[in-house]
Design a protein around this motif. Structure first.
Motif, short mmCIF file in Angstrom:
data_model
loop_
_atom_site.label_atom_id
_atom_site.label_comp_id
_atom_site.label_asym_id
_atom_site.label_seq_id
_atom_site.Cartn_x
_atom_site.Cartn_y
_atom_site.Cartn_z
N GLU A 1 31.87 25.95 42.42
CA GLU A 1 32.90 25.82 43.46
C GLU A 1 32.32 25.28 44.76
OE1 GLU A 1 36.40 28.48 45.62
OE2 GLU A 1 35.53 29.12 43.72
N TYR A 2 31.12 25.74 45.11
CA TYR A 2 30.49 25.25 46.34
C TYR A 2 30.10 23.78 46.21
CZ TYR A 2 30.33 29.56 49.02
OH TYR A 2 30.68 30.65 49.78
N ASN B 1 33.18 21.61 46.38
CA ASN B 1 33.81 21.59 47.71
C ASN B 1 33.01 20.76 48.72
OD1 ASN B 1 35.97 22.93 49.54
ND2 ASN B 1 34.05 23.29 50.65
N TYR B 2 31.69 20.85 48.65
CA TYR B 2 30.87 20.26 49.70
C TYR B 2 30.22 18.93 49.32
CZ TYR B 2 31.37 24.64 52.25
OH TYR B 2 31.88 25.72 52.93
N GLU C 1 36.72 21.03 54.15
CA GLU C 1 37.26 22.37 54.31
C GLU C 1 36.19 23.39 53.96
OE1 GLU C 1 40.16 23.25 55.51
OE2 GLU C 1 40.83 21.17 55.79
N GLN C 2 35.97 24.33 54.85
CA GLN C 2 34.94 25.35 54.62
C GLN C 2 35.44 26.42 53.65
OE1 GLN C 2 31.83 25.00 55.96
NE2 GLN C 2 32.63 23.06 56.74
N ILE C 3 34.53 26.93 52.85
CA ILE C 3 34.85 28.07 51.99
C ILE C 3 34.65 29.33 52.81
CG2 ILE C 3 34.16 29.37 49.94
CD1 ILE C 3 33.35 26.77 48.62
N ASN C 4 35.75 29.95 53.19
CA ASN C 4 35.67 31.14 54.05
C ASN C 4 36.28 32.36 53.37
OD1 ASN C 4 38.32 30.45 54.09
ND2 ASN C 4 38.48 30.13 56.31
N TYR C 5 36.12 32.37 52.05
CA TYR C 5 36.66 33.48 51.27
C TYR C 5 35.64 33.85 50.19
CZ TYR C 5 37.67 29.41 48.38
OH TYR C 5 37.55 28.24 47.68
N THR D 1 34.30 34.29 46.57
CA THR D 1 34.54 33.72 45.24
C THR D 1 34.15 34.75 44.19
OG1 THR D 1 34.03 31.51 46.08
CG2 THR D 1 34.00 31.82 43.70
#
Length: 368
Positions: A38-39, A42-43, A7-11, A13
């Motif tokens: 967080e990055y 997530n990745y 899931e891409q981080i598109n917001y 932080t």
């Protein structure tokens, strides 16, 4: 086997305040640790190798190992890898406290003798907190009176001026750096632009330079290397606050900071009591006791690699002073799972020039 969907981080932080481990030592443009974390979370997955080739003060490799990944921090600036290592490496707090008591026994009284004054109200002994200077003239003293049990201020009296003159005639008792604020014969772009202040030692008043050498000499006698290094870290963390680069602030007349990304000497500057600065660098809210307590609690496992291959043999962090354009000399191709980096800001921040103050005390070569 199908690739894992990420899931891409598109917001956006929101950056959180730095925790104590990241407040121990100044560095420029430090990335918010929670954003980096967080990055990475997530990745990547547990055990992945995360690289930052411009690691600065180290939030990328540090947050990586906090999350159970393996972190690589590379930077051409040796101050960067020093700050990163000292931020993350586990150190016993009791060893810090015990070593501080030894340093204190060897330094405190000798240094405080250089900051003695008399209370203007009761006439009894007092200790200078800081002195305001207008160029080469001390104009105001803030001090703590032991008898009155309060902080007061006064105009320097005859005895205060005699003490200043006495110190000016003193020899500096121990080694200190005399490195020029220049590289390859050319003055720093962000130097003082004052021919009378063209080397590291001239950034300090004589009293503060003498005091710094007393502390530095005591630290050099600490036997345990890891403990010596963390006290050198504390020393450099406050060294710029002991310099003339600390402007007087009307709203906070007893504290200051390195105000600009350059070696700027304000016409009215603050000379702080060096022992107070060092004590705060150890026991203050941004000191190494608070910071290492925080890092010891957050970093559950730390084993530093001497070379990349050690990451496959139990190590989880690899820190290297190296050029980002020559990474394949130290990292095999196709061996990194994720890169999180924030390259330098072009010519906006002169990282190497600004690091010279700290590097000169640490006897590090800034070969850039």
């Amino acid at each position: 086997m199908a690739k894992q969907k990420i899931e891409q981080i598109n917001y956006a932080t929101v950056a959180k305040p730095h925790t104590p481990m990241y407040l121990m030592h100044k560095y420029w443009a430090r990335k918010p640790h929670n954003v980096v974390s967080e990055y990475i979370e997530n990745y990547t997955k547990g055990g992945d190798i995360v690289l930052d080739p411009f690691c600065g003060s180290g939030p990328t490799p540090i947050e990586a190992i906090k999350l159970g990944r393996k972190g690589i921090g590379v930077d051409l600036n040796p101050i960067s890898t020093f700050v990163t290592r000292m931020t993350a490496v586990p150190i016993d707090i009791n060893q810090i406290k015990n070593a501080f008591e030894e340093i204190k026994a060897n330094c405190k009284n000798e240094i405080n003798d250089l900051y003695k004054t008399k209370c203007k109200k009761c006439g009894k002994d007092a200790s200078i907190i800081c002195t305001h200077w207008d160029n080469s003239t001390p104009t105001k003293i803030y001090y703590y009176c032991f008898s009155c049990n309060k902080k007061l201020d006064k105009k320097p009296d005859d005895e205060d001026l005699k003490l200043v003159k006495k110190v000016e005639k003193m020899g500096v008792p121990y080694w200190y750096p005399t490195q020029r604020l220049a590289y390859n014969g050319e003055d720093f772009k962000e130097g003082t632009h004052d021919p009378n202040i063209d080397s590291v030692d001239k950034l300090f008043t004589k009293r503060n330079l003498v005091s710094l050498t007393i502390i530095f000499n005591a630290i050099s006698k600490v036997k345990e290397e890891k403990i010596k290094q963390i006290f050198l870290f504390a020393f450099t963390s406050m060294s710029h606050l002991a310099s003339k680069m600390t402007p007087v602030r009307p709203t906070r007349p007893m504290s200051s900071f390195w105000a600009m990304h350059r070696y700027w000497i304000p016409p009215i500057f603050m000379e702080s009591n060096v022992w107070h600065l060092f004590d705060s660098a150890v026991y203050g809210t941004q000191g190494i006791v608070e910071g290492k307590t925080d890092s010891n609690n957050q970093i559950k496992y730390y084993k530093e690699a001497k070379k990349f291959e050690d990451l496959n043999d139990g190590a989880n962090i690899f820190l290297k002073t190296h050029h980002a354009l020559e990474l394949t000399q130290i990292i095999p191709k196709d061996s990194v799972d994720y890169v999180f980096t924030d390259p330098p800001y072009g010519g906006a921040v002169q990282y190497f020039e600004l690091s010279t103050l700290w590097a000169s005390w640490l006897k590090l070569d800034l070969n850039y």
